[in-house]
Design a protein around this motif. Structure first.
Motif, mmCIF file in Angstrom:
data_model
loop_
_atom_site.group_PDB
_atom_site.id
_atom_site.type_symbol
_atom_site.label_atom_id
_atom_site.label_comp_id
_atom_site.label_asym_id
_atom_site.label_seq_id
_atom_site.Cartn_x
_atom_site.Cartn_y
_atom_site.Cartn_z
ATOM 1 N N MET A 223 38.388 39.677 34.922
ATOM 2 C CA MET A 223 39.025 40.294 35.933
ATOM 3 C C MET A 223 39.779 41.576 35.564
ATOM 4 S SD MET A 223 41.478 39.187 39.167
ATOM 5 C CE MET A 223 40.250 38.096 40.004
ATOM 6 N N ARG A 224 39.593 42.823 36.151
ATOM 7 C CA ARG A 224 40.192 44.023 35.747
ATOM 8 C C ARG A 224 41.751 43.865 36.090
ATOM 9 N NH1 ARG A 224 36.527 48.956 37.326
ATOM 10 N NH2 ARG A 224 37.264 49.682 35.223
ATOM 11 N N SER A 225 42.352 44.532 35.092
ATOM 12 C CA SER A 225 43.779 44.572 35.117
ATOM 13 C C SER A 225 44.444 45.155 36.679
ATOM 14 C CB SER A 225 44.608 45.462 34.136
ATOM 15 O OG SER A 225 44.025 46.658 34.023
ATOM 16 N N SER A 226 43.430 46.351 37.093
ATOM 17 C CA SER A 226 44.117 47.024 38.362
ATOM 18 C C SER A 226 43.926 45.892 39.629
ATOM 19 C CB SER A 226 43.137 48.292 38.710
ATOM 20 O OG SER A 226 41.960 47.815 38.715
ATOM 21 N N THR A 227 42.723 45.100 39.277
ATOM 22 C CA THR A 227 42.651 44.020 40.383
ATOM 23 C C THR A 227 43.852 43.002 40.246
ATOM 24 O OG1 THR A 227 40.303 44.196 40.265
ATOM 25 C CG2 THR A 227 41.036 42.274 41.502
ATOM 26 N N VAL A 228 44.242 42.713 39.226
ATOM 27 C CA VAL A 228 45.417 41.776 39.020
ATOM 28 C C VAL A 228 46.553 42.166 39.583
ATOM 29 C CG1 VAL A 228 46.794 40.478 37.376
ATOM 30 C CG2 VAL A 228 44.216 40.420 37.226
ATOM 31 N N ALA A 229 46.884 43.491 39.356
ATOM 32 C CA ALA A 229 47.922 44.334 39.903
ATOM 33 C C ALA A 229 47.996 44.330 41.521
ATOM 34 C CB ALA A 229 47.830 45.717 39.344
ATOM 35 N N ALA B 262 42.633 33.858 47.552
ATOM 36 C CA ALA B 262 42.361 34.831 48.714
ATOM 37 C C ALA B 262 42.768 36.336 48.389
ATOM 38 C CB ALA B 262 42.916 34.379 50.092
ATOM 39 N N ALA B 263 43.890 36.460 47.779
ATOM 40 C CA ALA B 263 44.336 37.953 47.325
ATOM 41 C C ALA B 263 43.389 38.531 46.328
ATOM 42 C CB ALA B 263 45.804 37.860 46.978
ATOM 43 N N CYS B 264 43.002 37.480 45.662
ATOM 44 C CA CYS B 264 42.175 38.025 44.457
ATOM 45 C C CYS B 264 40.798 38.360 44.988
ATOM 46 C CB CYS B 264 41.944 37.019 43.172
ATOM 47 S SG CYS B 264 43.321 36.728 42.339
ATOM 48 N N ARG B 265 40.259 37.547 45.863
ATOM 49 C CA ARG B 265 38.995 38.003 46.471
ATOM 50 C C ARG B 265 39.043 39.245 47.236
ATOM 51 N NH1 ARG B 265 34.677 34.302 49.301
ATOM 52 N NH2 ARG B 265 34.556 33.667 47.207
ATOM 53 N N LEU B 266 40.188 39.286 47.980
ATOM 54 C CA LEU B 266 40.154 40.511 49.097
ATOM 55 C C LEU B 266 40.448 41.910 48.362
ATOM 56 C CD1 LEU B 266 42.442 38.997 51.733
ATOM 57 C CD2 LEU B 266 40.048 39.743 51.918
ATOM 58 N N ALA B 267 41.243 41.587 46.940
ATOM 59 C CA ALA B 267 41.523 42.855 46.217
ATOM 60 C C ALA B 267 40.304 43.685 45.815
ATOM 61 C CB ALA B 267 42.431 42.604 45.220
ATOM 62 N N SER C 155 33.606 39.360 43.297
ATOM 63 C CA SER C 155 34.150 38.641 44.532
ATOM 64 C C SER C 155 34.131 37.291 44.428
ATOM 65 C CB SER C 155 33.668 39.145 45.636
ATOM 66 O OG SER C 155 33.769 40.531 45.791
ATOM 67 N N ARG C 156 33.090 36.854 43.479
ATOM 68 C CA ARG C 156 32.702 35.143 43.251
ATOM 69 C C ARG C 156 33.321 34.777 42.214
ATOM 70 N NH1 ARG C 156 31.738 33.548 48.270
ATOM 71 N NH2 ARG C 156 30.072 34.772 49.233
ATOM 72 N N LEU C 157 34.225 35.510 41.584
ATOM 73 C CA LEU C 157 34.663 35.210 40.075
ATOM 74 C C LEU C 157 35.633 33.956 40.266
ATOM 75 C CD1 LEU C 157 34.828 36.183 37.214
ATOM 76 C CD2 LEU C 157 36.726 37.291 37.843
ATOM 77 N N VAL C 158 35.333 32.890 39.769
ATOM 78 C CA VAL C 158 36.377 31.791 39.655
ATOM 79 C C VAL C 158 37.137 31.882 38.583
ATOM 80 C CG1 VAL C 158 36.518 29.294 39.633
ATOM 81 C CG2 VAL C 158 34.447 30.285 40.416
ATOM 82 N N LEU C 159 38.464 32.068 38.900
ATOM 83 C CA LEU C 159 39.561 31.968 38.050
ATOM 84 C C LEU C 159 39.958 30.727 37.104
ATOM 85 C CD1 LEU C 159 41.991 34.366 40.159
ATOM 86 C CD2 LEU C 159 40.320 35.214 38.569
ATOM 87 N N ASP C 160 40.371 31.110 36.008
ATOM 88 C CA ASP C 160 40.786 29.963 35.085
ATOM 89 C C ASP C 160 42.186 29.521 35.558
ATOM 90 O OD1 ASP C 160 42.125 31.433 33.484
ATOM 91 O OD2 ASP C 160 40.360 31.640 31.967
ATOM 92 N N ASP C 161 42.618 28.457 35.024
ATOM 93 C CA ASP C 161 43.952 27.917 35.262
ATOM 94 C C ASP C 161 44.980 28.829 34.436
ATOM 95 O OD1 ASP C 161 43.135 26.019 36.988
ATOM 96 O OD2 ASP C 161 43.242 24.360 35.307
ATOM 97 N N THR C 162 44.773 29.441 33.627
ATOM 98 C CA THR C 162 45.739 30.163 32.933
ATOM 99 C C THR C 162 45.806 31.524 33.634
ATOM 100 O OG1 THR C 162 45.042 29.493 30.600
ATOM 101 C CG2 THR C 162 46.010 31.394 30.574
ATOM 102 N N THR C 163 44.936 32.137 34.001
ATOM 103 C CA THR C 163 44.627 33.362 34.701
ATOM 104 C C THR C 163 45.792 33.176 36.189
ATOM 105 O OG1 THR C 163 42.719 34.049 33.969
ATOM 106 C CG2 THR C 163 43.712 35.171 35.999
#
Length: 193
Positions: free
Chosen positions: A1-7, A85-90, A108-116
């Motif tokens: 996931m891109r850092s801008s999306t995480v922000a 939800a915020a991750c998908r909407l971003a 948009s379909r990326l499944v985030l790992d527990d660490t992230t």
């Protein structure tokens, strides 16, 4: 996931944590908070290759749990569902701020790992705690220069207006950012929350 999306995720979740609308205004408040994501999703879904994006947005919004407190005041439960939800909407912001051709449906379909998930939640909780300790976010879109001079083009050593929702917050005594950047060797004017 891109850092801008995480922000953006952190920005949206932190703002969600701070809203306490009346119960009847919850959906309007969520729509206002994610307005750029919704506008981007609309632009993306107008492309026939991505027609399912509207349904994906509705699904993501349904993951946000709203808790109704006393006197009809509502708050958003900042939990893993809200974070996802915020991750998908971003991921749909690109449709509004850039162009549909830059949209990658796989993100948009990326499944985030527990660490992230835990790292994003840790940053959000740190920012929420900072708002409790130092005061609320008092401005969305601000310039450090004198407003009159800024409108006339004088930036007074600052180059841009901070107006995009990428994790910039102005609180009563300092500004804070949710961005994770490498430490600068020069002195900064922002507080890393």
């Amino acid at each position: 996931m891109r850092s801008s999306t995480v922000a953006l995720d952190v920005d949206h979740l932190t703002r969600l944590a701070g809203v306490k609308p009346a119960e009847i205004e919850v959906l309007r408040t969520i729509a206002e908070l994610f307005r750029v994501s919704f506008a981007g999703a609309t632009t993306i879904s107008d492309n026939s290759a991505y027609a399912s994006v509207r349904a994906d947005v509705e699904e993501a919004v349904s993951w946000i749990d709203v808790l109704v407190q006393e006197y009809g005041i509502a708050c958003v439960d900042i939990n893993e569902n809200a974070m996802r939800a915020a991750c998908r909407l971003a991921t749909y912001v690109v449709g509004k701020r850039a162009d549909v051709r830059f949209y990658n449906s796989a993100t948009s379909r990326l499944v985030l790992d527990d660490t992230t998930v835990s790292q994003i939640m840790r940053v959000v909780l740190r920012l929420v705690r900072s708002f409790v300790e130092h005061g609320p976010n008092i401005s969305n879109g601000f310039a450090f220069a004198d407003p009159q001079k800024y409108s006339m083009g004088d930036r007074d050593r600052y180059t841009v207006l901070v107006a995009s929702g990428d994790g910039e917050f102005l609180i009563p005594y300092t500004s804070g950012t949710s961005r994770s950047q490498r430490p600068s060797r020069t002195r900064t004017t922002r507080c890393r929350c």
